[in-house]
Motif scaffolding. Structure first.
Motif, PDB file in Angstrom:
ATOM      1  N   ASP A   1       0.832  -1.205   0.000  1.00  0.00           N
ATOM      2  CA  ASP A   1       0.000   0.000   0.000  1.00  0.00           C
ATOM      3  C   ASP A   1       0.871   1.260   0.000  1.00  0.00           C
ATOM      4  N   GLY A   2       1.969   1.251   0.736  1.00  0.00           N
ATOM      5  CA  GLY A   2       2.856   2.410   0.763  1.00  0.00           C
ATOM      6  C   GLY A   2       3.479   2.680  -0.593  1.00  0.00           C
ATOM      7  N   ARG A   3       3.934   1.619  -1.263  1.00  0.00           N
ATOM      8  CA  ARG A   3       4.514   1.811  -2.596  1.00  0.00           C
ATOM      9  C   ARG A   3       3.464   2.301  -3.592  1.00  0.00           C
ATOM     10  N   LYS A   4       2.274   1.797  -3.447  1.00  0.00           N
ATOM     11  CA  LYS A   4       1.205   2.240  -4.332  1.00  0.00           C
ATOM     12  C   LYS A   4       0.921   3.737  -4.144  1.00  0.00           C
ATOM     13  N   ALA A   5       0.907   4.207  -2.899  1.00  0.00           N
ATOM     14  CA  ALA A   5       0.699   5.634  -2.620  1.00  0.00           C
ATOM     15  C   ALA A   5       1.855   6.458  -3.164  1.00  0.00           C
ATOM     16  N   GLN A   6       3.069   5.969  -3.050  1.00  0.00           N
ATOM     17  CA  GLN A   6       4.212   6.695  -3.583  1.00  0.00           C
ATOM     18  C   GLN A   6       4.149   6.782  -5.106  1.00  0.00           C
ATOM     19  N   GLN A   7       3.773   5.693  -5.732  1.00  0.00           N
ATOM     20  CA  GLN A   7       3.653   5.717  -7.186  1.00  0.00           C
ATOM     21  C   GLN A   7       2.580   6.711  -7.636  1.00  0.00           C
ATOM     22  N   HIS A   8       1.503   6.797  -6.881  1.00  0.00           N
ATOM     23  CA  HIS A   8       0.431   7.720  -7.239  1.00  0.00           C
ATOM     24  C   HIS A   8       0.914   9.177  -7.136  1.00  0.00           C
ATOM     25  N   ILE A   9       1.603   9.524  -6.072  1.00  0.00           N
ATOM     26  CA  ILE A   9       2.076  10.900  -5.917  1.00  0.00           C
ATOM     27  C   ILE A   9       3.149  11.220  -6.941  1.00  0.00           C
ATOM     28  N   GLU A  10       3.952  10.240  -7.305  1.00  0.00           N
ATOM     29  CA  GLU A  10       4.951  10.453  -8.349  1.00  0.00           C
ATOM     30  C   GLU A  10       4.278  10.680  -9.701  1.00  0.00           C
ATOM     31  N   THR A  11       3.204   9.985  -9.959  1.00  0.00           N
ATOM     32  CA  THR A  11       2.461  10.205 -11.212  1.00  0.00           C
ATOM     33  C   THR A  11       1.865  11.617 -11.242  1.00  0.00           C
ATOM     34  N   CYS A  12       1.311  12.054 -10.138  1.00  0.00           N
ATOM     35  CA  CYS A  12       0.767  13.420 -10.061  1.00  0.00           C
ATOM     36  C   CYS A  12       1.866  14.470 -10.269  1.00  0.00           C
ATOM     37  N   TRP A  13       3.012  14.193  -9.705  1.00  0.00           N
ATOM     38  CA  TRP A  13       4.140  15.117  -9.891  1.00  0.00           C
ATOM     39  C   TRP A  13       4.576  15.175 -11.350  1.00  0.00           C
ATOM     40  N   LYS A  14       4.614  14.061 -11.994  1.00  0.00           N
ATOM     41  CA  LYS A  14       4.978  14.041 -13.407  1.00  0.00           C
ATOM     42  C   LYS A  14       3.955  14.810 -14.246  1.00  0.00           C
ATOM     43  N   GLN A  15       2.684  14.652 -13.957  1.00  0.00           N
ATOM     44  CA  GLN A  15       1.642  15.403 -14.675  1.00  0.00           C
ATOM     45  C   GLN A  15       1.811  16.917 -14.463  1.00  0.00           C
ATOM     46  N   LEU A  16       2.145  17.276 -13.212  1.00  0.00           N
ATOM     47  CA  LEU A  16       2.369  18.698 -12.927  1.00  0.00           C
ATOM     48  C   LEU A  16       3.568  19.226 -13.709  1.00  0.00           C
ATOM     49  N   GLU A  17       4.640  18.469 -13.748  1.00  0.00           N
ATOM     50  CA  GLU A  17       5.822  18.891 -14.484  1.00  0.00           C
ATOM     51  C   GLU A  17       5.523  19.002 -15.971  1.00  0.00           C
ATOM     52  N   SER A  18       4.775  18.086 -16.501  1.00  0.00           N
ATOM     53  CA  SER A  18       4.422  18.147 -17.925  1.00  0.00           C
ATOM     54  C   SER A  18       3.564  19.372 -18.236  1.00  0.00           C
ATOM     55  N   SER A  19       2.596  19.642 -17.384  1.00  0.00           N
ATOM     56  CA  SER A  19       1.734  20.817 -17.579  1.00  0.00           C
ATOM     57  C   SER A  19       2.542  22.107 -17.453  1.00  0.00           C
ATOM     58  N   LYS A  20       3.451  22.104 -16.534  1.00  0.00           N
ATOM     59  CA  LYS A  20       4.294  23.299 -16.334  1.00  0.00           C
ATOM     60  C   LYS A  20       5.175  23.539 -17.552  1.00  0.00           C
ATOM     61  N   ARG A  21       5.787  22.489 -18.067  1.00  0.00           N
ATOM     62  CA  ARG A  21       6.643  22.662 -19.242  1.00  0.00           C
ATOM     63  C   ARG A  21       5.836  23.111 -20.466  1.00  0.00           C
ATOM     64  N   ARG A  22       4.672  22.550 -20.617  1.00  0.00           N
ATOM     65  CA  ARG A  22       3.817  22.969 -21.743  1.00  0.00           C
ATOM     66  C   ARG A  22       3.412  24.446 -21.609  1.00  0.00           C
ATOM     67  N   PHE A  23       3.057  24.877 -20.396  1.00  0.00           N
ATOM     68  CA  PHE A  23       2.700  26.292 -20.175  1.00  0.00           C
ATOM     69  C   PHE A  23       3.898  27.204 -20.460  1.00  0.00           C
ATOM     70  N   GLU A  24       5.091  26.756 -20.033  1.00  0.00           N
ATOM     71  CA  GLU A  24       6.292  27.555 -20.291  1.00  0.00           C
ATOM     72  C   GLU A  24       6.568  27.647 -21.788  1.00  0.00           C
ATOM     73  N   ARG A  25       6.425  26.530 -22.477  1.00  0.00           N
ATOM     74  CA  ARG A  25       6.669  26.539 -23.915  1.00  0.00           C
ATOM     75  C   ARG A  25       5.665  27.426 -24.650  1.00  0.00           C
ATOM     76  N   ASP A  26       4.422  27.312 -24.266  1.00  0.00           N
ATOM     77  CA  ASP A  26       3.398  28.127 -24.931  1.00  0.00           C
ATOM     78  C   ASP A  26       3.611  29.626 -24.674  1.00  0.00           C
ATOM     79  N   CYS A  27       4.051  29.944 -23.453  1.00  0.00           N
ATOM     80  CA  CYS A  27       4.322  31.363 -23.154  1.00  0.00           C
ATOM     81  C   CYS A  27       5.466  31.894 -24.019  1.00  0.00           C
ATOM     82  N   LYS A  28       6.486  31.113 -24.200  1.00  0.00           N
ATOM     83  CA  LYS A  28       7.619  31.530 -25.023  1.00  0.00           C
ATOM     84  C   LYS A  28       7.189  31.662 -26.500  1.00  0.00           C
ATOM     85  N   GLU A  29       6.385  30.732 -26.943  1.00  0.00           N
ATOM     86  CA  GLU A  29       5.892  30.817 -28.329  1.00  0.00           C
ATOM     87  C   GLU A  29       5.008  32.057 -28.522  1.00  0.00           C
TER      88      GLU A  29
END
Length: 592
Positions: free
Chosen positions: A119-147
């Motif tokens: 259960d602990g590993r499953k919770a860690q994997q879930h928060i890591e997935t959320c972090w990756k989604q946040l990083e992807s959204s952030k990079r896309r927003f940064e790229r769009d702002c530069k464009e």
């Protein structure tokens, strides 16, 4: 104090610590298991030691254990056997209460630990997935702002250039607006993703992880409590047998206190007392008598006659001094000096003077003896005969008890014919009656011998006269058969008889010695409820569930006599078997 709040970021260390806790538990299980093996081995060695020094049944060694010191030693061996049993109890209790229980608990603990960390590993994997989604959204927003910035700068450049057509400027303006809209959309998505991540992260570190770590903490604390309880049980198992071990040691001490040196000394007297009196004074033999002859023929012949009579009397006197004096059968042998004869008294052993005596002496050396124990001194013979009479009376009592039991069974069959045929017991009653009659005849025979021995035991005065050669020496004929002098100390006889008669007597004695004793009849069956190790004299070992024959009921002493086959029979505790007598279970037994 909670692992969920204090150790929220120590997932890997908690995983290692809980695995170490399980290893410690398994190490303790191994320790207890080795302790039980040591207890079993120690108990086995104690039992073997006790068995090694137990007297062998039906041996001379067993007869020697009648002394109180030897009985105390036997009691010590028995107590040590019980002492070994307590160590077996320790091993069994530790195995059942600690080893087995902890082994099962370790398996359950491993499964629970595996579930919590999953259960602990499953919770860690879930928060890591959320972090990756946040990083992807952030990079896309940064790229769009530069464009969008580049598109805006290009539009402004095109708008300021007078050489550019209006159409190109309009196209650049539309492109800048599109990029600006995409940047706004990315911004909105990034903001939404960030809010979601922050919510998930808060739930992760303040709800999910604390809950999981709290369960792991409770699991670890239960493990610690369990190993503590096991250690306490470890001590209690030892403490439970201490009173019984103390009783075993008390039994050894009590056996030591029961040793009676005076009683043992009396037993030595009873074992070796011959019943004879010490020899009387040796009479003076006057060797100067033949020298007192006169010149006349009459005095010469008379002196010779007197000398022969006196020599004959002296010879008969010497024949009665069994313990010391050897009989001189050579009339021409020269008389020895008195000092030489005295030395001979002190060093010589009595001889066996007739063929029957020789046979009996040989039988005594080989461990066999005549039925009437005539090879023994009077006192020992009387003891043996009395012991035989007592044994026969006990056998008669057993046969009479069996006859009474069969009679009662017959009465039951008569009143309840469905339980059995009364006529089937008639042959058994007849057989038991014949056995009783045979035993009574044996008792009469041994009682007659006993009466004879008791009548022949002399008082001290008579014995002294006989030892000195004066007891009936003048009126007894010179020729006697072997049976008239049985009271010699070594069981020998002073006179000789023909070899043919002695061979007949030897054959009769041998026939008496090989009379077979008829076995007791069976009166039912029994089933062993428990295993019993019969290590004492008269007992027999049985295994749980074994079916055996009953040959004697419990007489109130708590023991029942059983038989496995023709050669194996003995006593077992009545509480260890379930008895089925013929009167209670029809057809349960076939008489042998």
């Amino acid at each position: 104090m909670s692992w969920g709040t204090e150790l929220w970021d120590q997932f890997d260390n908690l995983e290692k610590h809980t695995q170490w806790g399980i290893d410690i538990l398994e190490k303790y299980i191994k320790f207890v298991k080795e302790r039980t093996e040591i207890e079993i081995s120690y108990a086995k060695q104690l039992r073997n030691l006790s068995k090694k020094y137990q007297p062998k049944k039906n041996s001379k060694e067993e007869e020697e254990y009648k002394y109180t010191s030897c009985k105390a030693f036997i009691s010590t061996l028995n107590e040590m056997n019980d002492y070994a049993g307590q160590h077996e109890v320790i091993s069994e209790n530790m195995t059942s209460q600690i080893t087995v229980e902890l082994t099962r608990y370790v398996q359950e603990l491993k499964q629970e630990r595996k579930s919590h960390f999953h259960d602990g590993r499953k919770a860690q994997q879930h928060i890591e997935t959320c972090w990756k989604q946040l990083e992807s959204s952030k990079r896309r927003f940064e790229r769009d702002c530069k464009e969008a910035d580049r598109a805006q700068q290009y539009f402004e450049k095109m708008d300021a250039d007078i050489n550019v057509t209006k159409a190109d400027v309009e196209k650049a303006r539309q492109q800048a607006q599109l990029r600006h809209q995409m940047a706004e959309d990315s911004k909105a998505d990034y903001s939404s993703t960030l809010q979601k991540f922050n919510h998930e992260q808060h739930e992760h570190y303040y709800t999910h992880i604390p809950s999981i770590f709290q369960k792991i903490q409770e699991m670890e604390e239960r493990r610690i409590v369990r190993i503590g309880e096991s250690m306490k049980t470890y001590a209690e198992v030892d403490r439970q047998v201490i009173p019984i071990i103390g009783k075993c040691l008390d039994g050894i001490a009590k056996a030591a206190e029961s040793i009676d040196q005076k009683n043992d000394s009396q037993l030595v007297i009873e074992a070796y007392k011959s019943g004879f009196e010490p020899p009387g004074d040796i009479e003076f033999e006057d060797y100067t008598q033949p020298m007192k002859r006169t010149i006349s023929e009459t005095s010469l012949s008379n002196s010779r006659g007197d000398s022969k009579t006196e020599l004959k009397f002296a010879s008969k006197s010497k024949g009665k001094l069994w313990p010391f004096i050897k009989k001189n059968k050579s009339p021409k042998q020269q008389k020895e000096p008195l000092s030489h004869r005295f030395n001979e008294f002190m060093t010589s052993k009595p001889k066996i003077h007739c063929f029957r005596s020789l046979k009996r002496g040989l039988s005594l050396k080989l461990g066999a003896g005549p039925e009437d124990f005539s090879n023994l001194p009077p006192e020992q013979r009387r003891k043996k005969l009395q012991q035989k009479v007592d044994e026969l009376n006990k056998e008669i009592q057993k046969e009479m008890d069996q006859r009474d039991a069969i009679t009662k069974m017959k009465d039951v069959y008569i009143k309840n014919p469905q339980m059995g045929d009364p006529g089937s017991l008639d042959h058994k009653l007849t057989e038991v009656g014949q056995n009783i009659e045979k035993l009574r005849l044996e008792v009469q025979k041994f009682e007659a011998w006993l009466t004879e021995v008791e009548g022949r035991l002399p008082v001290r005065g008579e014995q002294a006269r006989r030892q000195s050669g004066m007891y009936e020496a003048q009126n007894t004929p010179s020729v006697n058969n072997c049976a008239q002098d049985r009271e010699s100390p070594d069981g020998s006889y002073t006179e000789e008889q023909s070899q043919e008669n002695e061979l007949k007597m030897m054959a009769t004695d041998f026939d008496d010695e090989f009379d077979d004793e008829e076995p007791l009849p069976t009166i039912g069956t029994c089933k062993a409820l428990y295993t019993f190790e019969g290590q004492n004299e008269g007992t027999i070992s049985i295994s749980e569930g074994e079916i055996l024959y009953v040959i004697e009921e419990d007489k109130g002493d708590g023991w029942t006599r059983i038989r496995r086959n023709e050669d194996e029979e003995g006593y077992v505790p009545t509480s260890y078997v379930e008895v089925y007598l013929d009167k209670n279970a029809k057809g349960a037994m076939t008489y042998i």
